[in-house]
Design a protein around this motif. Structure first.
Motif, PDB file in Angstrom:
ATOM      1  N   ASP A   7       0.797  -1.214   0.000  1.00  0.00           N
ATOM      2  CA  ASP A   7       0.000   0.000   0.000  1.00  0.00           C
ATOM      3  C   ASP A   7       0.836   1.273   0.000  1.00  0.00           C
ATOM      4  O   ASP A   7       0.305   2.353  -0.227  1.00  0.00           O
ATOM      5  N   ARG A  33       1.810   5.447   5.255  1.00  0.00           N
ATOM      6  CA  ARG A  33       0.527   5.388   4.534  1.00  0.00           C
ATOM      7  C   ARG A  33      -0.516   6.161   5.338  1.00  0.00           C
ATOM      8  O   ARG A  33      -1.329   5.576   6.056  1.00  0.00           O
ATOM      9  N   ARG A  96      -0.339  -9.146  -0.155  1.00  0.00           N
ATOM     10  CA  ARG A  96      -0.277  -7.716   0.126  1.00  0.00           C
ATOM     11  C   ARG A  96       0.282  -7.410   1.507  1.00  0.00           C
ATOM     12  O   ARG A  96       0.802  -6.317   1.753  1.00  0.00           O
ATOM     13  N   ASP A 200     -14.362   0.563   2.674  1.00  0.00           N
ATOM     14  CA  ASP A 200     -13.512  -0.562   3.054  1.00  0.00           C
ATOM     15  C   ASP A 200     -13.884  -1.831   2.291  1.00  0.00           C
ATOM     16  O   ASP A 200     -13.045  -2.719   2.128  1.00  0.00           O
ATOM     17  N   TYR A 203     -11.782  -1.442  -0.686  1.00  0.00           N
ATOM     18  CA  TYR A 203     -10.409  -1.788  -0.305  1.00  0.00           C
ATOM     19  C   TYR A 203     -10.217  -3.301  -0.218  1.00  0.00           C
ATOM     20  O   TYR A 203      -9.195  -3.840  -0.649  1.00  0.00           O
ATOM     21  N   GLN A 206      -8.935  -5.897  -2.961  1.00  0.00           N
ATOM     22  CA  GLN A 206      -7.529  -6.163  -3.269  1.00  0.00           C
ATOM     23  C   GLN A 206      -7.104  -7.551  -2.799  1.00  0.00           C
ATOM     24  O   GLN A 206      -6.192  -8.148  -3.358  1.00  0.00           O
ATOM     25  N   PRO A 278      -7.192  -4.256  -8.707  1.00  0.00           N
ATOM     26  CA  PRO A 278      -6.765  -3.890  -7.346  1.00  0.00           C
ATOM     27  C   PRO A 278      -6.152  -2.493  -7.254  1.00  0.00           C
ATOM     28  O   PRO A 278      -6.369  -1.787  -6.267  1.00  0.00           O
ATOM     29  N   THR A 279      -5.390  -2.100  -8.269  1.00  0.00           N
ATOM     30  CA  THR A 279      -4.770  -0.774  -8.246  1.00  0.00           C
ATOM     31  C   THR A 279      -5.828   0.315  -8.247  1.00  0.00           C
ATOM     32  O   THR A 279      -5.727   1.308  -7.505  1.00  0.00           O
ATOM     33  N   CYS A 281      -8.964  -0.073  -7.241  1.00  0.00           N
ATOM     34  CA  CYS A 281      -9.688  -0.153  -5.965  1.00  0.00           C
ATOM     35  C   CYS A 281      -8.954   0.631  -4.885  1.00  0.00           C
ATOM     36  O   CYS A 281      -9.579   1.353  -4.098  1.00  0.00           O
ATOM     37  N   LEU A 282      -7.637   0.506  -4.846  1.00  0.00           N
ATOM     38  CA  LEU A 282      -6.858   1.245  -3.854  1.00  0.00           C
ATOM     39  C   LEU A 282      -6.947   2.747  -4.097  1.00  0.00           C
ATOM     40  O   LEU A 282      -7.097   3.532  -3.144  1.00  0.00           O
ATOM     41  N   PHE A 285     -10.382   3.953  -3.014  1.00  0.00           N
ATOM     42  CA  PHE A 285     -10.407   3.960  -1.552  1.00  0.00           C
ATOM     43  C   PHE A 285      -9.719   5.216  -1.023  1.00  0.00           C
ATOM     44  O   PHE A 285     -10.268   5.938  -0.177  1.00  0.00           O
ATOM     45  N   LYS A 286      -8.523   5.506  -1.510  1.00  0.00           N
ATOM     46  CA  LYS A 286      -7.776   6.664  -1.032  1.00  0.00           C
ATOM     47  C   LYS A 286      -8.474   7.979  -1.354  1.00  0.00           C
ATOM     48  O   LYS A 286      -8.343   8.958  -0.605  1.00  0.00           O
TER      49      LYS A 286
END
Length: 314
Positions: A7, A33, A96, A200, A203, A206, A278-279, A281-282, A285-286
């Motif tokens: 992350d 992070r 991860r 979440d 998140y 991932q 996944p990229t 999704c992150l 999320f951020k």
């Protein structure tokens, strides 16, 4: 060479500036992070600003905003340390997370416990700086915080427990200003729980393949291909509950504008969402930090503009 943390942004300040001996502990607290600290902090700031509007204050109390910022960093770090202590065996089996400091052997369990106590003491110092009613309100959250890491072992909706833990600040800000809990704070809290639940879930996509193999449960596995619909419904309820909280104060023009911006941001998230990426999704999320800051800006301006600039306007 330290094991990679999935992350973390490559070249973050911990990698570049921190002494080598401190890096595993800073990573354990997730200081490389900061998104989690932001997401824990934002409900505190919303609630403080909403209470400022309700109390006709000229601005949200800067001392409270700073205290909540310190507390969010400390308690997010303590929560992550506790989570990693409990999950160290699971973390070694998930791509991860296998580079996390405890799972990878960079930090021993006794050292992690000592670091946990240090962070908790900082959080306690912040809590004891608040009014008595807010102290009691904050202490009531500790049970939820303690059991959250265990929930993914026994329920398919651990994100709901995280939502309760991460949204407690929606009660704390109001409790610190008003020294009570009222409907606006409860509505804000309910909306925040669903907001956390939704982001979440994004998140968690991932880790869904590894989670299924290890036997860890999540809403990503529960909802599967229906996740975008579930997220859209949750976000719609979030906007409704926040709108109800604002009306119950009532707030003004800038809060409404902030809520509209917040809602549009959530709508864009749903449109962009690809649960097989996944990229992405992150990144989505951020992006909730920016959504939350938009909402806070509207609430803060509703306090500042009428009380500070209002007398200067014709």
């Amino acid at each position: 060479m330290d094991p990679p943390i999935a992350d973390a942004t490559h070249g973050n300040w911990v990698e570049r500036l921190a002494p080598a001996r401190l890096r595993p502990y800073l990573r354990l607290a997730r200081l490389d992070r900061p998104i989690g600290s932001w997401l824990l902090l934002l409900p505190c700031w919303w609630s403080t600003a909403l209470a400022a509007v309700a109390d006709d204050s000229p601005y949200p109390d800067p001392a409270l905003l700073i205290l909540f910022a310190i507390g969010a960093v400390a308690m997010r770090g303590a929560g992550c340390t506790w989570n990693d202590i409990l999950d160290r065996k699971i973390d070694r089996q998930v791509a991860r997370t296998r580079g996390r400091p405890i799972a990878s052997g960079q930090v021993s369990v006794p050292a992690a416990f000592a670091f946990l106590v240090l962070q908790a003491l900082i959080g306690l110092a912040v809590l004891l700086s608040l009014p008595h009613f807010a102290i009691v309100t904050g202490l009531a959250s500790l049970g939820v915080v303690a059991v959250y890491p265990l929930m993914k072992r026994i329920t398919s909706v651990p994100q709901l427990i995280l939502g309760i833990a991460f949204s407690w600040g929606a009660l704390m800000g109001w409790a610190s200003v008003m020294e009570t809990i009222a409907d606006p704070a409860l509505l804000l809290f309910a909306g925040s729980v669903l907001w956390v639940f939704a982001y979440d879930t994004i998140y968690a996509h991932q880790d869904k393949e590894d989670d299924a193999i290890v036997g860890v449960r999540s809403t990503a596995l529960l909802f599967g291909r229906s996740t975008p619909l579930a997220i859209a419904l949750c976000y719609a309820m979030v906007v409704f509950l926040f709108g109800a909280a604002f009306l119950s104060v009532p707030t003004g023009f800038f809060s409404a504008l902030g809520l509209i911006g917040f809602a549009l941001h959530l709508m864009v998230q749903v449109r962009r969402l690809d649960i097989d990426n996944p990229t992405l999704c992150l990144a989505i999320f951020k992006s909730n930090r920016d959504a939350g800051l938009i909402l806070f800006a509207g609430l803060a301006l509703d306090s500042i503009v009428p009380n500070t600039l209002g007398p200067l306007l014709p």
